[in-house]
Design a protein around this motif. Sequence first.
Motif, PDB file in Angstrom:
ATOM      1  N   ILE A   1      45.285  10.524 -51.849  1.00 38.63           N
ATOM      2  CA  ILE A   1      44.514  10.663 -50.771  1.00 38.63           C
ATOM      3  C   ILE A   1      44.304   9.294 -49.862  1.00 38.63           C
ATOM      4  N   ALA A   2      44.003   8.356 -50.693  1.00 41.63           N
ATOM      5  CA  ALA A   2      43.878   7.126 -50.021  1.00 41.63           C
ATOM      6  C   ALA A   2      45.269   6.767 -49.239  1.00 41.63           C
TER       7      ALA A   2
ATOM      8  N   ILE B   1      42.397  15.492 -40.595  1.00 47.09           N
ATOM      9  CA  ILE B   1      41.448  15.715 -41.386  1.00 47.09           C
ATOM     10  C   ILE B   1      41.984  16.351 -42.705  1.00 47.09           C
ATOM     11  N   MET B   2      41.522  15.892 -43.966  1.00 53.55           N
ATOM     12  CA  MET B   2      41.596  16.474 -45.261  1.00 53.55           C
ATOM     13  C   MET B   2      40.434  17.024 -45.742  1.00 53.55           C
ATOM     14  N   ILE B   3      40.289  18.365 -46.369  1.00 52.08           N
ATOM     15  CA  ILE B   3      39.035  18.697 -47.034  1.00 52.08           C
ATOM     16  C   ILE B   3      39.740  19.100 -48.691  1.00 52.08           C
ATOM     17  N   ASP B   4      38.796  18.721 -49.527  1.00 53.29           N
ATOM     18  CA  ASP B   4      38.898  19.142 -50.799  1.00 53.29           C
ATOM     19  C   ASP B   4      37.882  19.823 -51.262  1.00 53.29           C
ATOM     20  N   THR B   5      38.262  21.035 -51.560  1.00 55.54           N
ATOM     21  CA  THR B   5      37.092  22.011 -51.981  1.00 55.54           C
ATOM     22  C   THR B   5      37.679  23.293 -52.873  1.00 55.54           C
ATOM     23  N   GLY B   6      37.086  24.182 -53.295  1.00 54.05           N
ATOM     24  CA  GLY B   6      37.452  25.338 -54.090  1.00 54.05           C
ATOM     25  C   GLY B   6      38.442  26.144 -53.090  1.00 54.05           C
ATOM     26  N   ALA B   7      39.208  26.716 -54.042  1.00 50.29           N
ATOM     27  CA  ALA B   7      40.012  27.558 -53.390  1.00 50.29           C
ATOM     28  C   ALA B   7      39.463  28.968 -52.763  1.00 50.29           C
TER      29      ALA B   7
ATOM     30  N   ILE C   1      45.740  25.478 -45.879  1.00 53.20           N
ATOM     31  CA  ILE C   1      45.789  25.071 -47.435  1.00 53.20           C
ATOM     32  C   ILE C   1      47.074  24.510 -47.536  1.00 53.20           C
ATOM     33  N   THR C   2      47.373  23.376 -48.523  1.00 54.25           N
ATOM     34  CA  THR C   2      48.378  22.686 -48.703  1.00 54.25           C
ATOM     35  C   THR C   2      48.833  22.571 -50.040  1.00 54.25           C
ATOM     36  N   GLY C   3      50.095  22.445 -50.553  1.00 51.25           N
ATOM     37  CA  GLY C   3      50.640  22.387 -52.015  1.00 51.25           C
ATOM     38  C   GLY C   3      49.787  21.274 -52.805  1.00 51.25           C
ATOM     39  N   PHE C   4      49.247  20.369 -52.160  1.00 52.42           N
ATOM     40  CA  PHE C   4      48.728  19.550 -53.302  1.00 52.42           C
ATOM     41  C   PHE C   4      47.518  20.015 -53.886  1.00 52.42           C
ATOM     42  N   HIS C   5      47.429  19.733 -55.022  1.00 54.25           N
ATOM     43  CA  HIS C   5      46.255  20.102 -56.037  1.00 54.25           C
ATOM     44  C   HIS C   5      45.605  19.011 -56.540  1.00 54.25           C
ATOM     45  N   PRO C   6      44.294  18.697 -55.918  1.00 52.05           N
ATOM     46  CA  PRO C   6      43.492  17.926 -56.214  1.00 52.05           C
ATOM     47  C   PRO C   6      43.127  17.978 -58.069  1.00 52.05           C
TER      48      PRO C   6
ATOM     49  N   ARG D   1      41.455  22.994 -54.244  1.00 57.10           N
ATOM     50  CA  ARG D   1      42.613  23.070 -53.436  1.00 57.10           C
ATOM     51  C   ARG D   1      42.312  21.833 -52.394  1.00 57.10           C
ATOM     52  N   CYS D   2      43.440  21.446 -51.528  1.00 58.28           N
ATOM     53  CA  CYS D   2      43.288  20.582 -50.500  1.00 58.28           C
ATOM     54  C   CYS D   2      43.668  21.327 -49.190  1.00 58.28           C
ATOM     55  N   TYR D   3      42.776  21.311 -48.041  1.00 52.79           N
ATOM     56  CA  TYR D   3      43.154  21.916 -46.789  1.00 52.79           C
ATOM     57  C   TYR D   3      43.556  20.523 -45.851  1.00 52.79           C
ATOM     58  N   SER D   4      44.236  20.844 -45.057  1.00 50.99           N
ATOM     59  CA  SER D   4      44.373  19.587 -43.657  1.00 50.99           C
ATOM     60  C   SER D   4      44.704  20.171 -42.586  1.00 50.99           C
ATOM     61  N   THR D   5      44.532  19.541 -41.642  1.00 52.54           N
ATOM     62  CA  THR D   5      44.938  19.922 -40.192  1.00 52.54           C
ATOM     63  C   THR D   5      46.383  18.970 -39.759  1.00 52.54           C
ATOM     64  N   PHE D   6      46.932  18.348 -40.578  1.00 49.69           N
ATOM     65  CA  PHE D   6      48.265  18.014 -40.389  1.00 49.69           C
ATOM     66  C   PHE D   6      49.002  18.021 -41.654  1.00 49.69           C
ATOM     67  N   GLU D   7      50.509  17.853 -41.329  1.00 53.27           N
ATOM     68  CA  GLU D   7      51.392  17.673 -42.191  1.00 53.27           C
ATOM     69  C   GLU D   7      51.933  16.226 -42.391  1.00 53.27           C
ATOM     70  N   ASP D   8      52.438  15.951 -43.538  1.00 52.62           N
ATOM     71  CA  ASP D   8      53.417  14.813 -43.590  1.00 52.62           C
ATOM     72  C   ASP D   8      54.517  14.952 -44.746  1.00 52.62           C
ATOM     73  N   GLU D   9      55.317  13.794 -45.023  1.00 55.58           N
ATOM     74  CA  GLU D   9      56.353  13.929 -45.801  1.00 55.58           C
ATOM     75  C   GLU D   9      55.740  14.341 -47.242  1.00 55.58           C
ATOM     76  N   SER D  10      54.577  14.106 -47.497  1.00 57.49           N
ATOM     77  CA  SER D  10      54.089  14.196 -48.946  1.00 57.49           C
ATOM     78  C   SER D  10      53.139  15.316 -48.981  1.00 57.49           C
ATOM     79  N   LEU D  11      52.557  15.784 -47.710  1.00 61.98           N
ATOM     80  CA  LEU D  11      51.459  16.780 -47.592  1.00 61.98           C
ATOM     81  C   LEU D  11      52.198  17.777 -46.886  1.00 61.98           C
ATOM     82  N   LYS D  12      52.141  19.013 -47.487  1.00 59.44           N
ATOM     83  CA  LYS D  12      52.686  20.290 -46.659  1.00 59.44           C
ATOM     84  C   LYS D  12      51.855  21.243 -46.772  1.00 59.44           C
ATOM     85  N   TRP D  13      51.809  22.262 -45.776  1.00 54.36           N
ATOM     86  CA  TRP D  13      51.120  23.519 -45.688  1.00 54.36           C
ATOM     87  C   TRP D  13      51.931  24.453 -46.591  1.00 54.36           C
TER      88      TRP D  13
END
Length: 228
Positions: A72-73, A177-183, A197-202, A213-225
């Motif tokens: 996340i950092a 924005i990233m949100i980490d909360t329950g599925a 929802i992304t493929g990253f599992h906190p 799960r992790c939710y986001s308003t963006f994607e990058d090379e490491s964080l994908k919807w």
Amino acid sequence: MDFDDIPELSSDTLAALQSFLAEKQELDDRFEKLKENAEEVFKNNKKIEMSDFQEDWQLSQFWYDEATADFIARRALEHTSEDDCIAFISSPTAYVAFRNMAPERKNAYVFEYDQRFDLFKDQFVLYDFNKPLEFARAAEMKEKFKFIVADPPFLNKDCLSQTMETVRWIASKDAKIMIDTGAVMEGLAKELIGARITGFHPAHRGGLSNEFRCYSTFEDESLKWVNN
């Protein structure tokens, strides 16, 4: 009262209790030492360990494991420049990881109800999700934050909704924005702020019974919807 009727603890139970109390005292002592030496720690950019902070389950505190906090950092670090404002809302583990990575970045703030984190001084914002816009410097922070991480402490609609009210208030127009909360919060996260929802599992140090799960308003090379 007949004291003969009071049950005695078994030797195993007593030993476990003594071990728990000893560990708690050790953690209390470590935090007090950190607090006493905070000026030196910050001046010399020394690494801070989340193990110096006990989880308070009454506040629904469950610290991320190291890999999650670092992931996340890094997202925050990679998507911002030195002058950009970053908010870690109810996410002190990720904030500490970010601070350890980039101690020179003074525009990263931890929004927290737990006042132990006030040792971070100007980077600490006393925050109560029940009063989403009633925090210090709220007016000057409006639409100032380029990157926001939020980890609402409770898995319910009110907690997520009120936390997102804060997010919408402080987010710049191009904020990530990233949100980490329950599925179970997937639909609401998308409804409130368009986070997917992304493929990253906190993961958490002690594990959690709820699927996280992790939710986001963006994607990058490491964080994908996730396709949905």
